[in-house]
Design an enzyme around this catalytic site. Structure first.
Site, short mmCIF file in Angstrom:
data_model
loop_
_atom_site.label_atom_id
_atom_site.label_comp_id
_atom_site.label_asym_id
_atom_site.label_seq_id
_atom_site.Cartn_x
_atom_site.Cartn_y
_atom_site.Cartn_z
N ASP A 147 0.86 -1.17 0.00
CA ASP A 147 0.00 0.00 0.00
C ASP A 147 0.91 1.23 0.00
O ASP A 147 2.12 1.13 0.22
CB ASP A 147 -0.89 -0.03 1.25
CG ASP A 147 -1.75 1.21 1.40
OD1 ASP A 147 -2.40 1.60 0.41
OD2 ASP A 147 -1.72 1.81 2.49
N ASP A 185 -1.58 -0.93 5.89
CA ASP A 185 -1.84 -0.33 7.21
C ASP A 185 -3.31 -0.28 7.55
O ASP A 185 -3.68 0.30 8.58
CB ASP A 185 -1.28 1.10 7.26
CG ASP A 185 -2.10 2.08 6.43
OD1 ASP A 185 -2.35 1.80 5.24
OD2 ASP A 185 -2.49 3.12 6.97
#
Length: 225
Positions: A11, A173
């Site tokens: 990400d 996350d």
């Protein structure tokens, strides 16, 4: 060329790069068009993760307001213009990231980025930080017809990296990252220093690391075994 060497997919916001100061600045610039009270870092975990449009919509809801479909294009353009013009701004890679990318590349892993950020903005940010060359593919929330947590976003990223069917691992996350990995049937690593509004330890990641120093070649190989 099709490759079968293992892939580590990252990400972007809150995982590779701490983008909070610049996201907040551009979001506040955007919602100021409707005289909304600025958001703060405490609000950020409730706003980030589904791309710019959702961030704007959530900011309006946070301030007890709504935004119409007719207003959204102008607000999106306002956000994108401000954010793009000020990149990379104060955004910076998390501690230990570059060293982790170096050792993974040296060990012949393929690296890729899968973010719900608009692809053009993701590329501009990574270019500005000198990180683009690490990644075989960079896909955003507008690259495909689906995005995280849909498995298709990860599978499409693997395809773009020339690695469809290769062993893969997702690092993120937020719940979208962990769910996308689960939906794609691959292991995941969660990092707690990003923008999740939920306890990262409750999201069901295969493993949680607290620093990129922990993302070693033996660890990645173990998770991909």
């Amino acid at each position: 060329m099709r490759v079968t060497k293992p892939v580590i997919i990252f990400d972007l916001d809150g995982t590779l790069v701490d983008t909070a100061p610049d996201l907040m600045a551009s979001l506040n610039h955007t919602i100021a068009a409707r005289d909304l009270e600025p958001v703060t870092y405490d609000d950020l975990t409730h706003l980030v993760g589904q791309g710019a449009r959702m961030m704007i919509e959530r900011a309006f809801r946070l301030r007890g307001q709504s935004v119409s479909d007719e207003e959204m294009p102008d607000l999106m353009n306002r956000f994108i213009a401000h954010y793009g013009a000020n990149m990379p701004g104060d955004s910076k890679p998390y501690p230990g990231l570059v060293q982790a990318l170096d050792r993974l590349k040296a060990a012949d892993f393929t690296l890729a980025v899968c973010t719900n950020k608009l692809e053009g903005l993701a590329r501009t940010l990574l270019d500005g930080l000198g990180l683009t060359h690490y990644f075989a593919a960079i896909t955003g929330g507008d690259t495909f017809t689906m995005r995280k947590p849909d498995a298709g976003h990860i599978l499409g990223t693997l395809e773009r990296a020339g690695a469809a069917g290769a062993p893969a691992l997702m690092v993120g996350d937020s719940v979208n990252d962990i769910l996308a990995a689960k939906n794609a049937g691959i292991p995941s690593i969660a990092v707690p220093f990003g923008y999740s509004d939920e306890d990262i330890h409750t999201l069901g990641a295969t493993l949680v690391i607290s620093h990129f120093d922990e993302l070693t070649v033996p660890l990645a190989e173990r998770l991909l075994a």
